[in-house]
Design a protein around this motif. Structure first.
Motif, PDB file in Angstrom:
ATOM      1  N   GLU A  27       0.863  -1.178   0.000  1.00 53.25           N
ATOM      2  CA  GLU A  27       0.000   0.000   0.000  1.00 53.25           C
ATOM      3  C   GLU A  27       0.901   1.230   0.000  1.00 53.25           C
ATOM      4  OE1 GLU A  27      -2.761  -0.110   3.214  1.00 53.25           O
ATOM      5  OE2 GLU A  27      -3.503  -2.116   2.699  1.00 53.25           O
ATOM      6  N   ALA A  28       0.734   2.078  -0.996  1.00 49.63           N
ATOM      7  CA  ALA A  28       1.574   3.269  -1.137  1.00 49.63           C
ATOM      8  C   ALA A  28       0.695   4.482  -1.390  1.00 49.63           C
ATOM      9  CB  ALA A  28       2.567   3.091  -2.286  1.00 49.63           C
ATOM     10  N   THR A  29       1.177   5.634  -0.965  1.00 47.47           N
ATOM     11  CA  THR A  29       0.393   6.855  -1.129  1.00 47.47           C
ATOM     12  C   THR A  29       1.286   8.020  -1.504  1.00 47.47           C
ATOM     13  OG1 THR A  29      -1.275   8.272  -0.065  1.00 47.47           O
ATOM     14  CG2 THR A  29       0.566   7.580   1.288  1.00 47.47           C
ATOM     15  N   VAL A  46       5.409   4.430   1.631  1.00 44.36           N
ATOM     16  CA  VAL A  46       4.757   3.137   1.724  1.00 44.36           C
ATOM     17  C   VAL A  46       3.963   3.108   3.019  1.00 44.36           C
ATOM     18  CG1 VAL A  46       5.139   0.669   2.018  1.00 44.36           C
ATOM     19  CG2 VAL A  46       6.434   1.908   0.301  1.00 44.36           C
ATOM     20  N   GLU A  47       2.677   2.812   2.922  1.00 43.61           N
ATOM     21  CA  GLU A  47       1.804   2.784   4.092  1.00 43.61           C
ATOM     22  C   GLU A  47       1.703   1.399   4.719  1.00 43.61           C
ATOM     23  OE1 GLU A  47       0.361   5.349   5.452  1.00 43.61           O
ATOM     24  OE2 GLU A  47       0.602   6.903   3.936  1.00 43.61           O
ATOM     25  N   GLY A  48       1.823   0.356   3.893  1.00 41.09           N
ATOM     26  CA  GLY A  48       1.697  -0.992   4.422  1.00 41.09           C
ATOM     27  C   GLY A  48       2.235  -2.014   3.436  1.00 41.09           C
ATOM     28  N   ILE A  49       2.634  -3.153   3.982  1.00 41.14           N
ATOM     29  CA  ILE A  49       3.159  -4.249   3.174  1.00 41.14           C
ATOM     30  C   ILE A  49       2.409  -5.527   3.546  1.00 41.14           C
ATOM     31  CG2 ILE A  49       5.191  -5.670   2.667  1.00 41.14           C
ATOM     32  CD1 ILE A  49       6.918  -3.251   3.221  1.00 41.14           C
ATOM     33  N   ASP A  50       1.824  -6.181   2.526  1.00 42.43           N
ATOM     34  CA  ASP A  50       1.037  -7.411   2.755  1.00 42.43           C
ATOM     35  C   ASP A  50      -0.063  -7.205   3.774  1.00 42.43           C
ATOM     36  OD1 ASP A  50       3.887  -9.687   2.446  1.00 42.43           O
ATOM     37  OD2 ASP A  50       2.618  -8.742   0.947  1.00 42.43           O
ATOM     38  N   GLY A  51      -0.687  -6.015   3.720  1.00 39.80           N
ATOM     39  CA  GLY A  51      -1.818  -5.760   4.604  1.00 39.80           C
ATOM     40  C   GLY A  51      -1.456  -5.285   5.976  1.00 39.80           C
ATOM     41  N   HIS A  52      -0.169  -5.096   6.268  1.00 35.16           N
ATOM     42  CA  HIS A  52       0.265  -4.636   7.579  1.00 35.16           C
ATOM     43  C   HIS A  52       0.865  -3.228   7.459  1.00 35.16           C
ATOM     44  CE1 HIS A  52      -0.377  -8.652   9.188  1.00 35.16           C
ATOM     45  NE2 HIS A  52       0.300  -9.129   8.164  1.00 35.16           N
ATOM     46  N   PRO A  53       0.741  -2.383   8.484  1.00 33.19           N
ATOM     47  CA  PRO A  53       1.332  -1.038   8.423  1.00 33.19           C
ATOM     48  C   PRO A  53       2.835  -1.116   8.196  1.00 33.19           C
ATOM     49  CG  PRO A  53      -0.172  -1.230  10.280  1.00 33.19           C
ATOM     50  CD  PRO A  53       0.006  -2.622   9.739  1.00 33.19           C
ATOM     51  N   ALA A  54       3.353  -0.138   7.464  1.00 32.30           N
ATOM     52  CA  ALA A  54       4.795  -0.117   7.191  1.00 32.30           C
ATOM     53  C   ALA A  54       5.571   0.233   8.452  1.00 32.30           C
ATOM     54  CB  ALA A  54       5.098   0.887   6.112  1.00 32.30           C
TER      55      ALA A  54
END
Length: 374
Positions: A329-331, A366-374
């Motif tokens: 998840e990226a923003t 990056v906000e999260g990786i594989d559904g978890h917060p970064a």
């Protein structure tokens, strides 16, 4: 021909004839530098049109290129740039999303009347016009179905250059205020307006043999004049092309957005042979029409550095790590508030609290990786 994966030099290319703001230029420069760093390539700065680029260059243009520009630069395919190449300049703008009101309406050389048929049902009800008479004809047809219509200038970006008309009189006033030369050269889109609308981003990038696809939403913020403008994008990203995005869809609306974007992408490739792009982004809107019914359609395409590109690249950086994630998840965010500071760990592309125009800050993370917060 250079060997595959040979070292390259990355250049920014100022191809757009319209003035660009400081934050847009800063974003383009950041994207080029970051691409060079991620791929292990050199960064060559701005390409000077009068000088020959280094051997095996890679370009980051601020505009989709036409075939003549690409040929002059030695660009032969999607591996040579972060962006796209079209056979005619107008193909890069939002005017191709709709057909003209009738066969007698003026169109630029190379226009595909067949594309509108291929896109029927994938876009909102609407038309493209290249003169005031066509605007009136198109607008009246749309107004007859109730609700308001939106007139969008082809060259405008970030939500600017858009006008709402509720009746024939307001439509005539809008048409009268448009620059006739710009209208004839670039055209406008006249389209059904949706209430309670949200815009979804569907796209993919192809860089140095890697392919990422994403599904996300656009954010809206208020600028210093009280206008609603683009404020960034939040993306869910995975490896592969747009055909893999079903794994990220959370509801029927997102699945529909993916299907419409893919249909738009395929329709353009069929209508305009010679088109290619390493960065493909499609804005898909969902909202309520005048009867309160849910409508969904592709608004426009982007085959160049765009507002979501910083998020695309911080996601690419995550996928280049030794332990590659399944999804990221990226923003990227833009703010017009001078007090807004970037969060910890963000890549800041532009920050000037004293900026007179446009956003004062833009950052990506990056906000999260594989559904978890970064």
């Amino acid at each position: 021909m250079p060997p595959p994966h040979a070292p390259r030099t990355v250049y920014t290319l100022r191809a757009c004839t319209q003035p660009r703001s400081r934050h847009e230029r800063a974003s383009q420069d950041w994207v080029a530098r970051r691409l060079a760093s991620l791929c292990g390539w050199a960064y060559g700065g701005a390409h000077e049109a009068r000088s020959a680029p280094a051997w095996h260059p890679y370009f980051v243009p601020d505009e989709t290129l036409d075939l003549e520009q690409a040929t002059r630069l030695g660009i032969q395919g999607e591996d040579d740039l972060f962006g796209g190449v079209v056979p005619h300049a107008f193909v890069a703008s939002k005017v191709i999303t709709h057909g003209v009101p009738d066969t007698a309406s003026p169109v630029p050389r190379g226009w595909s009347h067949a594309l509108a048929k291929r896109l029927d049902g994938a876009v909102l009800p609407g038309f493209t016009a290249f003169d005031a008479g066509a605007i009136a004809t198109a607008g009246q047809q749309l107004l007859a179905h109730g609700g308001r219509v939106r007139v969008k200038e082809a060259q405008a970006r970030g939500g600017h250059g858009q006008h709402l008309a509720a009746d024939a009189g307001s439509l005539r006033r809008i048409a009268a205020e448009l620059d006739p030369e710009a209208l004839h050269r670039h055209g406008v889109v006249i389209e059904q307006h949706l209430d309670e609308a949200t815009t979804c981003s569907v796209g993919e990038i192809r860089v140095a043999g890697r392919r990422l696809a994403y599904l996300g939403i656009q954010h809206e913020v208020t600028d210093r004049h009280g206008r609603a403008v683009y404020g960034g994008s939040s993306l869910r990203v995975l490896e592969g092309g747009m055909d893999t995005l079903g794994a990220l869809a959370r509801n029927d609306g997102e699945r529909a957005a993916i299907a419409l974007a893919r249909r738009y992408d395929a329709a353009v490739e069929a209508a305009y042979p010679g088109f290619f792009a390493s960065r493909r982004n499609y804005d898909v809107v969902a909202g309520l029409d005048a009867r309160g019914q849910q409508r969904c359609g592709v608004l426009e395409q982007s085959w160049r550095v765009g507002g979501a590109s910083p998020a695309e690249l911080v996601a690419l950086a995550a996928f280049l790590q030794p332990h590659r994630p399944a999804a990221v998840e990226a923003t990227c965010r833009e703010s017009h508030d001078p007090a807004h500071a970037p969060p910890p760990g963000a890549d800041t592309l532009f920050h000037d609290p004293e900026a007179a125009h446009g956003p004062v800050i833009k950052y990506a993370r990056v906000e999260g990786i594989d559904g978890h917060p970064a």
